[in-house]
Structure formats: C-alpha cells, structure tokens
Design a protein around this motif. Sequence first.
Motif, PDB file in Angstrom:
ATOM      1  N   VAL A  39       0.846  -1.204   0.000  1.00 13.43           N
ATOM      2  CA  VAL A  39       0.000   0.000   0.000  1.00 13.43           C
ATOM      3  C   VAL A  39       0.877   1.248   0.000  1.00 13.43           C
ATOM      4  CG1 VAL A  39      -1.663   1.336   1.357  1.00 13.43           C
ATOM      5  CG2 VAL A  39      -1.988  -1.125   1.052  1.00 13.43           C
ATOM      6  N   LEU A  40       1.970   1.221   0.760  1.00 10.86           N
ATOM      7  CA  LEU A  40       2.869   2.372   0.847  1.00 10.86           C
ATOM      8  C   LEU A  40       3.663   2.594  -0.429  1.00 10.86           C
ATOM      9  CD1 LEU A  40       4.259   1.899   4.464  1.00 10.86           C
ATOM     10  CD2 LEU A  40       2.684   3.669   3.673  1.00 10.86           C
ATOM     11  N   ARG A  52      -6.934  -2.135   1.422  1.00 10.36           N
ATOM     12  CA  ARG A  52      -6.254  -0.839   1.336  1.00 10.36           C
ATOM     13  C   ARG A  52      -6.910   0.167   2.278  1.00 10.36           C
ATOM     14  NH1 ARG A  52      -3.013   1.010  -2.373  1.00 10.36           N
ATOM     15  NH2 ARG A  52      -3.575  -0.640  -3.836  1.00 10.36           N
ATOM     16  N   GLN A  53      -8.229   0.210   2.309  1.00  8.95           N
ATOM     17  CA  GLN A  53      -8.942   1.148   3.186  1.00  8.95           C
ATOM     18  C   GLN A  53      -8.690   0.831   4.654  1.00  8.95           C
ATOM     19  OE1 GLN A  53     -10.374   4.007   2.448  1.00  8.95           O
ATOM     20  NE2 GLN A  53      -9.711   3.598   0.357  1.00  8.95           N
ATOM     21  N   LEU A  56      -5.205   2.118   5.423  1.00  6.73           N
ATOM     22  CA  LEU A  56      -5.186   3.586   5.490  1.00  6.73           C
ATOM     23  C   LEU A  56      -5.852   4.091   6.760  1.00  6.73           C
ATOM     24  CD1 LEU A  56      -5.923   4.452   1.750  1.00  6.73           C
ATOM     25  CD2 LEU A  56      -3.726   4.550   2.953  1.00  6.73           C
ATOM     26  N   GLU A  57      -6.925   3.436   7.195  1.00  5.12           N
ATOM     27  CA  GLU A  57      -7.582   3.816   8.453  1.00  5.12           C
ATOM     28  C   GLU A  57      -6.669   3.542   9.646  1.00  5.12           C
ATOM     29  OE1 GLU A  57     -11.308   1.755   8.541  1.00  5.12           O
ATOM     30  OE2 GLU A  57     -12.087   2.871   6.815  1.00  5.12           O
ATOM     31  N   MET A  59      -3.398   3.492   9.569  1.00  6.28           N
ATOM     32  CA  MET A  59      -2.331   4.492   9.505  1.00  6.28           C
ATOM     33  C   MET A  59      -2.808   5.825  10.080  1.00  6.28           C
ATOM     34  SD  MET A  59      -0.779   3.546   5.762  1.00  6.28           S
ATOM     35  CE  MET A  59       0.185   5.027   5.630  1.00  6.28           C
ATOM     36  N   GLN A  60      -4.033   6.197   9.758  1.00  5.83           N
ATOM     37  CA  GLN A  60      -4.575   7.458  10.270  1.00  5.83           C
ATOM     38  C   GLN A  60      -4.792   7.374  11.781  1.00  5.83           C
ATOM     39  OE1 GLN A  60      -8.259   8.618   8.457  1.00  5.83           O
ATOM     40  NE2 GLN A  60      -8.033  10.728   9.108  1.00  5.83           N
TER      41      GLN A  60
END
Length: 108
Positions: A39-40, A52-53, A56-57, A59-60
């Motif tokens: 993903v990165l 992927r979502q 990303l969640e 990571m956030q």
Amino acid sequence: MNLANLMMRLSVALTDKKKSTIKEVAALAEVSIGVVSRVLNPGSGSVSERTRQRILEAMQTLNYTPQSAARELKTSMNNTIGLVVADIANDFFLRSPISLSVAPEKWP
C-alpha cells in the motif's frame, strides 16, 4: 477482532508518544507487513480496495508516517549531499549552500 481488543489497541496507540511502526499498522489492520508495504509503495503488488482502506484507516488512527531514515537504510540510497568548504568566511563558500538548497528541482 472484538471491540474490546480494538479499543485497547487504540488507547495504547493514542497515549503512546513514540512514532508508530509499520508492524503496528499491520497488526491493527490485521494484515502482514508486506501488504502494508504494498500500500505504501504503489505498483509493488496488488491489494484489494477493502484491505487498502483498512490499512489507510489504521495508519490514520496511529498517525503513522513512513520513516525516511529507515527507507534510506533499506534501499542504501538517500537524498543527502555532503559539502566540504575550504574557508567558511569566504563569501563564495558562504553562498554555495544557499544555491544548492534553491536549485534541486533543476537538477537532472
């Protein structure tokens, strides 16, 4: 992952002052480190949109930012320029680093 486990992980992540790692992102998203890496680094492999979502969640949630020093060590490449000058009092040598910091976008 049950709700209690998720809440515990989030509370630890939010109260911890150290930078989060790719391992922590992978654990929270319940994927391998390799999937987070894909993903990165777009183009390094396929990842489903749902996964992927989740990554990303995670990571956030963890306020994750990739560590450039770690990437430089792994790839043996960096964007650092060393500059040795003969006389720092000389006006020419004083202006040289300023020129270098302004011009990188014009480099080949």
